[in-house]
Design a protein around this motif. Sequence first.
Motif, short mmCIF file in Angstrom:
data_model
loop_
_atom_site.label_atom_id
_atom_site.label_comp_id
_atom_site.label_asym_id
_atom_site.label_seq_id
_atom_site.Cartn_x
_atom_site.Cartn_y
_atom_site.Cartn_z
N GLY A 140 0.82 -1.22 0.00
CA GLY A 140 0.00 0.00 0.00
C GLY A 140 0.84 1.26 0.00
N THR A 183 -2.65 -2.66 -9.61
CA THR A 183 -3.67 -1.88 -8.88
C THR A 183 -5.00 -1.79 -9.61
N ASP A 185 -7.74 -3.33 -9.50
CA ASP A 185 -8.99 -3.43 -8.71
C ASP A 185 -9.10 -2.33 -7.66
N TRP A 186 -8.12 -1.44 -7.58
CA TRP A 186 -8.11 -0.45 -6.50
C TRP A 186 -8.99 0.75 -6.87
N ASP A 187 -9.36 1.52 -5.84
CA ASP A 187 -10.16 2.70 -6.13
C ASP A 187 -9.30 3.96 -6.21
N ARG A 264 -5.39 4.24 5.38
CA ARG A 264 -5.48 3.32 4.24
C ARG A 264 -4.58 2.11 4.45
N THR A 268 -4.51 -2.84 5.44
CA THR A 268 -3.69 -3.69 4.56
C THR A 268 -2.71 -4.54 5.36
#
Length: 726
Positions: A140, A183, A185-187, A264, A268
């Motif tokens: 992350g 990344t 699938d990340w927002d 964030r 993780t």
Amino acid sequence: MGRRKKIVEQCERLMDQPEQIRNIAIAAHVDHGKTTLTDNLLAGAGMISEETAGQQLAMDTEEDEQERGITIDAANVSMTHVYEDTDHLINLIDTPGHVDFGGDVTRAMRAVDGALVVVDAVEGAMPQTETVLRQALREGVKPALFINKVDRLISELQEGPEEMQERLQQVIRDVNELIRGITEDWDVDWTVSVQDGTVAFGSALYKWGVSMPSMQRTGIDFGDIIEMERSGDRAGLHDVTPLSNVVLDMVCEHFPNPVDAQPRRIPTVWRGDADSDLAHQMRDVDEDGEVVLMVTDISIDPHAGEVATGRVFSGTIEKGQELYVSGTAGTNRVQSVGIYMGGEREEVDRVPAGNIAAVTGLRDAIAGSTVSSVEMTPFESIEHISEPVITKSIEAENMDDLPKLIEVLQQVSKEDPTIQVEINEDTGEHLIRGQGELHLEVTTQRIERKRGIPVRTGEPIVVYREAPQTGSQEVEGRSPNRHNRFYVSVEPLPQAVIDAIKLGDLSMDMPEVDRREVLQEAGIDKDTSQNVETIIGPNVFIDDTKGIQHLNETMELVVEGLQEAIHEGPLAGEPVEGALVRLHDARLHEDAIHRGPAQVIPAVRQAVHRAMIDAEIRLLEPIQDVRIDVPSEHMGAASGEIQGRRGRVDDMFQEGDLMVVEGIAPVEEMIGFSSDIRSATEGRASWNTENAGFRVMADNLQGEKITEIRERKGMKTELPESIDYF
């Protein structure tokens, strides 16, 4: 007041203001210029002189690093930088680039929130660039890009502005492709771009750098840079647009501070209760909360003993605190707290949340420990991307040094968890496993130099694995007293499950619902995913039994028998990988005395081994990706070196004035590769290797290799009769 003391005081002043802190790592492929860049940043912060920056390699503090010209240990430094009239505290970790020391990179990423990825403009994104990016993103950590050695495009390759920009854009595209792949699938969108200011260009050796914001500020463009480079006015270029300002501005502007990053990152890296007070304190970077420190590095200070370095996620660490270390009993007392100034550690009174601290007195801590003022769920273990593939035996030249050597070996594995040490009390043999030849060479050299113990090492031994190839029938295992029977079968585990276990995405520590979901996504059917009893290495044990009396109290012994069977496979006593073991049924004696360890463990081990043989278990050998850059006249010799080592050449293409040969080869055949490739190409080749996992060894080589390993281990050389499939 000395300059150094002044910098330490500035750092102490800024520690309490997490919005102004940036924790960053510099990561790159070997020889792309990380340590030279770090020198520039240190000079910009007033910590070393401008004149020696680039040659001093201040972060390579060890003698062997200076000799070899490569970074071996991740090195920490704290510095300050003024950006937009605000003071910022930058805690920086310079990480190694060589694949053998990748463990240091993974651990460093746990401590930081931003990774400055350095790429050589001429060589472009290389295998290790991809690895360090993956290590950063999995933790992350937000990336930014510095393209180094742009001076070589101008002076060596004589490129004009258009060619140069096209080449630089290609590097950015390659890096973004890697980022997107990880990344998708990340927002958040963490791709880098010149327009956003998350890409900078320059020459760490000649101390100049540019980015879009700096060009707008100074009015300098690529045309001016080419002109000044060609006319030899590099000093002028440095004066107008110094590299340290450009890079440190980018760090302050684009990397998250702990207040933005920790909410964030905590989910993780930590699987504890997200609604607990402790979770809130970590997410809020609360310096008045409970102390939580994640240890990412252990080093030895000749005067102070063990120093644990790590990220403080909440609370404030001070001298005299009694702290818990995950997985150990009792508490450890903090002897001193400090911050790093390159090779030196400066003691301070306290280090609050959001910073990187150096702590002495945590005698039970190892790299990866969670240290806290209250007992808590530890952080996720730090998963290393590659595993040890080469082993050497090591012994003290003088028998009197033996106790000292054992102590030092235990210390070595504490400092570097990617080194595995096996001390065999029965044979008196000590084995040391590492990521490659260089890794072991450096480790043994340091034992001699720093600990003063002369040692002898054996020839390098390659680590193999054993893996089932098909599904087996149900096999019976009987206990020696004939009163207990176990019915077991073995089948290959889908590759997606093996990868998930190795990457830490699947473990017994996670909630059962999540575990079932990961297994089903990886191709395991619903019923099987609900019956997982345990995961041992990259192997899964399924309990398919129903209502068997006494099985609950015997299950611990069953798992122990299974562990023995997996730790030493039936072919050559090598670890088993990728086996799905099912327990279908069991007949147990009702009297506990007749189903003790001496009965159950051998019965299970025997059943599992026989099922593995029925599943046509094979030896897997470790392989490496190989890339060789070589002038075209030596291309044949270079590809011949790969093919002559049971390797395969996958691609050949031109890059600049060099040919690139890419392929794969077994690790065992790559021993001694460096001297052979030098003589085959008259010293004109540069190359790198990257561990690429394991593959099944060819059947015609299996028998010979198995016999050789069994002989080395002192096992009977004849294989069981049932192994007739080679």
